[in-house]
Design a protein around this motif. Structure first.
Motif, mmCIF file in Angstrom:
data_model
loop_
_atom_site.group_PDB
_atom_site.id
_atom_site.type_symbol
_atom_site.label_atom_id
_atom_site.label_comp_id
_atom_site.label_asym_id
_atom_site.label_seq_id
_atom_site.Cartn_x
_atom_site.Cartn_y
_atom_site.Cartn_z
ATOM 1 N N ASN A 159 0.803 -1.204 -0.090
ATOM 2 C CA ASN A 159 -0.068 0.144 -0.094
ATOM 3 C C ASN A 159 0.940 1.278 0.041
ATOM 4 O O ASN A 159 0.319 2.381 0.130
ATOM 5 N N ASN A 160 2.190 1.237 0.100
ATOM 6 C CA ASN A 160 3.039 2.216 -0.119
ATOM 7 C C ASN A 160 2.747 3.001 -1.482
ATOM 8 O O ASN A 160 2.711 4.160 -1.770
ATOM 9 N N CYS A 161 2.645 2.027 -2.485
ATOM 10 C CA CYS A 161 2.265 2.424 -3.839
ATOM 11 C C CYS A 161 0.792 2.145 -4.307
ATOM 12 O O CYS A 161 0.140 3.043 -4.937
ATOM 13 N N HIS A 162 0.262 0.845 -4.041
ATOM 14 C CA HIS A 162 -1.071 0.474 -4.239
ATOM 15 C C HIS A 162 -1.920 1.081 -3.161
ATOM 16 O O HIS A 162 -2.555 0.175 -2.511
ATOM 17 N N TYR A 163 -2.344 2.457 -3.194
ATOM 18 C CA TYR A 163 -2.973 2.902 -2.246
ATOM 19 C C TYR A 163 -4.674 3.536 -2.591
ATOM 20 O O TYR A 163 -5.287 4.211 -2.097
ATOM 21 N N LYS A 164 -4.632 3.400 -4.111
ATOM 22 C CA LYS A 164 -5.884 4.014 -4.713
ATOM 23 C C LYS A 164 -7.051 3.238 -4.588
ATOM 24 O O LYS A 164 -8.328 3.630 -4.761
ATOM 25 N N GLY A 165 -6.878 1.870 -4.206
ATOM 26 C CA GLY A 165 -8.059 1.207 -4.110
ATOM 27 C C GLY A 165 -7.475 -0.528 -3.952
ATOM 28 O O GLY A 165 -6.422 -0.707 -3.960
ATOM 29 N N TYR A 166 -8.625 -1.218 -3.670
ATOM 30 C CA TYR A 166 -8.402 -2.798 -3.421
ATOM 31 C C TYR A 166 -8.800 -3.502 -4.354
ATOM 32 O O TYR A 166 -9.003 -4.886 -4.105
ATOM 33 N N VAL A 167 -9.562 -3.082 -5.213
ATOM 34 C CA VAL A 167 -10.204 -3.751 -6.219
ATOM 35 C C VAL A 167 -9.140 -4.436 -7.561
ATOM 36 O O VAL A 167 -9.206 -5.455 -8.019
ATOM 37 N N SER A 168 -8.242 -3.540 -7.575
ATOM 38 C CA SER A 168 -7.169 -4.046 -8.563
ATOM 39 C C SER A 168 -6.034 -3.480 -8.199
ATOM 40 O O SER A 168 -5.868 -2.180 -7.444
ATOM 41 N N PHE A 169 -4.805 -3.920 -8.948
ATOM 42 C CA PHE A 169 -3.373 -3.464 -8.450
ATOM 43 C C PHE A 169 -3.219 -2.356 -9.398
ATOM 44 O O PHE A 169 -2.093 -1.445 -9.006
ATOM 45 N N ALA A 170 -3.840 -2.065 -10.359
ATOM 46 C CA ALA A 170 -3.543 -1.045 -11.563
ATOM 47 C C ALA A 170 -4.025 0.224 -10.843
ATOM 48 O O ALA A 170 -4.777 0.393 -9.598
ATOM 49 N N GLY A 171 -3.278 1.461 -11.237
ATOM 50 C CA GLY A 171 -3.455 2.652 -10.834
ATOM 51 C C GLY A 171 -2.780 2.881 -9.649
ATOM 52 O O GLY A 171 -2.771 4.112 -8.981
ATOM 53 N N GLY A 172 -1.831 2.205 -9.269
ATOM 54 C CA GLY A 172 -0.974 2.517 -8.197
ATOM 55 C C GLY A 172 0.006 3.437 -8.657
ATOM 56 O O GLY A 172 0.361 3.785 -9.717
#
Length: 507
Positions: free
Chosen positions: A320-333
């Motif tokens: 979540n340091n990078c992937h913090y925009k949502g938990y549905v997909s890893f995309a958008g981090g």
């Protein structure tokens, strides 16, 4: 005639004497018991087919052989133990079980009528209460469960216990009153690890699919369950409630329904697989606790790890340091360059040359730069490439003509000076490179940039630039200097300022 009469008298006298002797012997001799007489007798009563056992062994012969009549004496019990018989014996009482069966069918003890064991063979089914009414035979005890069904609906005719209750024939019906009996006193009740509930056993669709034969195989009706409290049962505390398998993602809370929603949680935990609700673990558990490659079977795609993504940047930081925009997909981090291990300094191209994992590549409008040059030579920030994020580092292009970039083609590069500016329209016409005069790389202004008049070999007169009509950048005129002495308009600057390109002072 007389002699004959005397002879008869003598015989009569002898007979009387014998009778009198017998009477005297009976009156004055010790009385012999029937047993003693029988013992002295050599007669074997077994030869008659009726063995003298129990109470019969102590009876006087005359009790059964009344009047000294031996022939026709009954050998069956009812021949004597019935009213109006020649031999008087105890008969069935008025409350005796109604039966035509021989006495010894049940009364096998010849000492007394006690210890009788009724032989139920031949008794008509569902007729128990004809005898088991508390008068003729034992009836239901005071604590017996409420029912009007016949005894043999539950009890065997060999013993009262154990009994198997016939729930289907119960009268009144057992529906919604299970606890009347299933209280661990009258009948088996809830075990110690049963789910805590005050509901009836057959309520809400729990113990209803077994036809009352067994408690096993029930399907718990989760509509009665308290939301967020699944773990109260699904933790090994309640019989039959599945617990987390060894491959389950780490979770110790009670709210299974945070992910296993109903339906299908009421019927299966994995059909379809649940969608992970990350909001229940945010702040309490590190991403790598699950996203480490050990739980790929969880949810629709599993708890993927870095290893599942070829080319993932090497880092020991949490997801979540990078992937913090949502938990549905890893995309958008958003890449946190400070978290990369080893640090990203000097190796930007390892991602930004190929565009792996969304790493931006150089655009078609990027100024020409060798592929060996790392991005962070100019792009010193990690949040944005355009605008203030980059300052041109001219040191990396030494040996390359300025005009390779300063052609107005790359005016969008950087922002501090408006991109790679080209020669302005009022610039002095020269045939040399920018750096012949602009010896600095941070500003175009003078100083420190100085006009290199020596290299400007195509200029024939100073006044080409230093005039009032076509003033070019930095081209000073006489009027610029307030104390300049008068001169002819046809005079060229070099007339006085001969070969002096660094100062207007006279030689």
């Amino acid at each position: 005639m007389r002699i004959k009469l005397i002879k008869q008298l003598k015989q009569y006298t002898i007979l009387c004497a014998l009778v009198l002797s017998a009477i005297v012997a009976i009156v004055f001799s010790p009385v012999a018991s029937a047993v003693e007489v029988r013992q002295q007798s050599t007669f074997n009563h077994m030869q008659t087919g009726f063995t003298l056992t129990g109470a019969h062994a102590n009876l006087e012969c005359e009790t059964c052989h009344a009047g000294g009549v031996f022939k026709g004496t009954p050998s069956a019990c009812e021949g004597c133990h019935s009213p109006g018989r020649r031999v008087i014996a105890t008969a069935k009482s008025a409350t005796h079980v109604l039966t035509n069966a021989p006495c010894d069918t049940c009364h096998t003890n010849t000492n007394s009528f006690l210890g009788v064991r009724f032989n139920h063979i031949g008794v008509l089914p569902r007729s128990c209460s004809n005898c088991h009414n508390g008068v003729t035979g034992p009836g239901k005890p005071s604590g017996h469960l409420l029912t009007t069904a016949q005894c043999d609906s539950c009890h065997r005719n060999s013993a009262w216990i154990p009994a198997g209750f016939d729930h289907l024939s119960a009268n009144p019906v057992v529906t919604n009153r299970c606890a009347d009996c299933h209280n661990n006193v009258t009948a088996l009740g809830k075990p110690a690890n049963h789910q805590v509930t005050a509901l009836q056993c057959d309520s809400s669709g729990c113990h209803t699919n077994t036809n009352y034969v067994t408690f096993a195989g029930l399907k718990f009706n989760h509509t009665t369950a308290v939301p967020g409290q699944c773990g109260t049962c699904h933790s090994g505390q309640s019989a039959g409630a599945p617990t987390q398998p060894p491959t389950h993602i780490p979770y110790s809370g009670l709210g299974c329904d945070n992910c296993h929603v109903t339906p299908p949680a009421a019927t299966a935990f994995n059909a379809p697989m649940p969608t992970m609700n990350h909001s229940v673990v945010v702040g309490s558990m590190a991403c790598s606790k699950c996203h480490n490659g050990s739980y790929r079977n969880q949810g629709s795609t599993g708890a993927m790890s870095k290893a599942d993504k070829p080319g993932h940047v090497s880092t020991t930081y949490e997801c979540n340091n990078c992937h913090y925009k949502g938990y549905v997909s890893f995309a958008g981090g958003v890449m946190d360059h400070y978290s990369v291990t080893p640090p990203v300094a000097g190796r930007c191209r390892s991602c930004h040359d190929t565009g792996v994992n969304g790493a931006k590549q150089k655009s078609a409008a990027h100024i020409p730069s060798a592929n060996t040059i790392e991005c962070d030579v100019c792009h010193t920030g990690f949040t944005s490439f355009p605008g203030a994020g980059a300052t041109m580092n001219h040191a990396i292009v030494t040996g390359q003509a300025c005009s390779a970039c300063h052609t107005n083609t790359y005016s969008s590069q950087g922002s501090k000076l408006g991109g790679a500016l080209a020669t302005p329209t009022n610039h002095l016409t020269v045939n040399v490179g920018c750096d012949a005069c602009h010896i600095g790389t941070t500003t175009w202004a003078y100083p420190p940039e100085k006009m290199n008049h020596v290299l400007n070999g195509n200029v024939s007169s100073c006044k080409t630039c230093h005039n009032t009509s076509s003033l070019v950048l930095g081209g000073m005129t006489k009027k610029t200097l307030g104390n300049h002495e008068g001169s002819k308009s046809t005079d060229d600057c070099i007339t006085c300022h001969a070969n002096r390109y660094t100062s207007w002072n006279k030689p």
